[in-house]
Design an enzyme around this catalytic site. Structure first.
Site, PDB file in Angstrom:
ATOM      1  CG  LEU A   1      -1.765   1.117   1.394  1.00  0.00           C
ATOM      2  CD1 LEU A   1      -2.907   1.233   0.261  1.00  0.00           C
ATOM      3  CD2 LEU A   1      -2.527   1.084   2.698  1.00  0.00           C
ATOM      4  CG  ASP A   2      -0.449   4.477  -0.045  1.00  0.00           C
ATOM      5  OD1 ASP A   2      -1.260   4.714  -1.299  1.00  0.00           O
ATOM      6  OD2 ASP A   2      -1.152   4.803   0.969  1.00  0.00           O
ATOM      7  CD  GLU A   3       5.764   0.389   1.591  1.00  0.00           C
ATOM      8  OE1 GLU A   3       6.450  -0.326   1.537  1.00  0.00           O
ATOM      9  OE2 GLU A   3       5.299   0.755   3.012  1.00  0.00           O
TER      10      GLU A   3
END
Length: 287
Positions: free
Chosen positions: A229-231
């Site tokens: 997530l979000d990486e």
């Protein structure tokens, strides 16, 4: 079709002679190089290149040039694409309640700033959420997501992507976390805008987190979606200075402007083949 302009992108293990071999091949095909960028990543030992070219003979077609390049690509173990710049990509826009990024992308599409074929707008909210927003003739799909139907709705979304031949999925403030399986299927062709300057202040209400910490800069990040997530690999970021006078609402308002421009740049660069994946990072050949 006669070749107007085409773009070649490639990455491969670095070794001497790559530029010479590629440019010689294009010369032998009667092509003229209009723009060239290259990058040697000394940390990974990989070489990256983007070439914009055209044909001296206006009757030249791209297909034979693309087919003939295979031998060069194989010799250097290249990951590569060669595409006619006149071919517009098929793009699907996903949105939730906040539609500022969606409205901005539709405007840039209408005026020709971002050439693309928007083949669908998908939302977990009904069409009425967006009031008088003009979607032209773009099909709108309402796929409400709950904890119980998430897998079913993701399956519908994936079918829609496949049936429409979607080449790029854009999460234009789509506030649903994609499953690991769907993220993997859309690897390298799904861009998200995160309303924070990643990797800081992830998760819910990042502007409020930033306000509580008294930050002096806020920002937004456009990145490729991955199972983490979000990486995912970052394409573009931008920031704006704020002060102690700004409330959390001021940060949200200013953040909307940053999100719009960051997402628009990331999409435009992707569609222009200016972004090449480099493991967990990207190489971006900006114009």
């Amino acid at each position: 079709m006669p070749l107007h302009k085409a773009v070649l992108t490639l990455s491969c293990p670095n070794q001497p002679g790559i530029v010479a071999r590629v440019s010689t091949y294009l010369f032998e095909q009667g092509c003229n190089i209009l723009e060239a960028h290259q990058f040697d990543d000394t940390e990974t030992g990989r070489f990256f290149m983007r070439i914009l070219f055209n044909a001296v003979d206006p009757a030249t077609a791209l297909e034979p040039i693309r087919d003939g390049f295979t031998a060069t690509a194989d010799a250097y173990a290249m990951r590569w694409t060669m595409r006619d710049c006149d071919e517009q990509r098929r793009v699907m826009l996903l949105v939730s309640k906040f539609d500022h990024c969606l409205a901005d992308l539709l405007y840039r599409w209408r005026i020709g700033e971002i050439p693309m074929k928007i083949i669908a707008i998908v939302s977990n909210h009904p069409r009425a959420t967006y009031g008088e927003q003009d979607f032209a003739d773009i099909p709108f799909h309402h796929l409400p997501v709950t904890r119980d139907n998430k897998a079913e709705q993701e399956a519908k979304l994936l079918r829609l992507v496949e049936e429409t031949g979607t080449e790029l999925v854009v999460l234009a403030r789509y506030m649903q976390v994609l499953s690991n399986a769907l993220s993997a299927k859309l690897s390298g062709r799904c861009i998200n805008i995160h309303h924070s300057f990643l990797p800081g202040f992830k998760g819910a209400k990042p502007y409020h987190q930033a306000h509580a910490r008294g930050v002096k800069l806020i920002g937004a990040t456009a990145h490729y979606v991955t199972a983490d997530l979000d990486e995912g690999p970052i394409i573009e970021q931008d920031v704006e200075r704020i002060s102690h006078h700004d409330s959390a609402d001021d940060l949200v308002r200013k953040g909307r402007d940053i999100e719009r421009r960051v997402l628009a740049r990331a999409i435009a660069w992707h569609l222009q083949d200016r972004v090449i994946l480099n493991d967990h990072k990207t190489v971006v050949f900006r114009d």
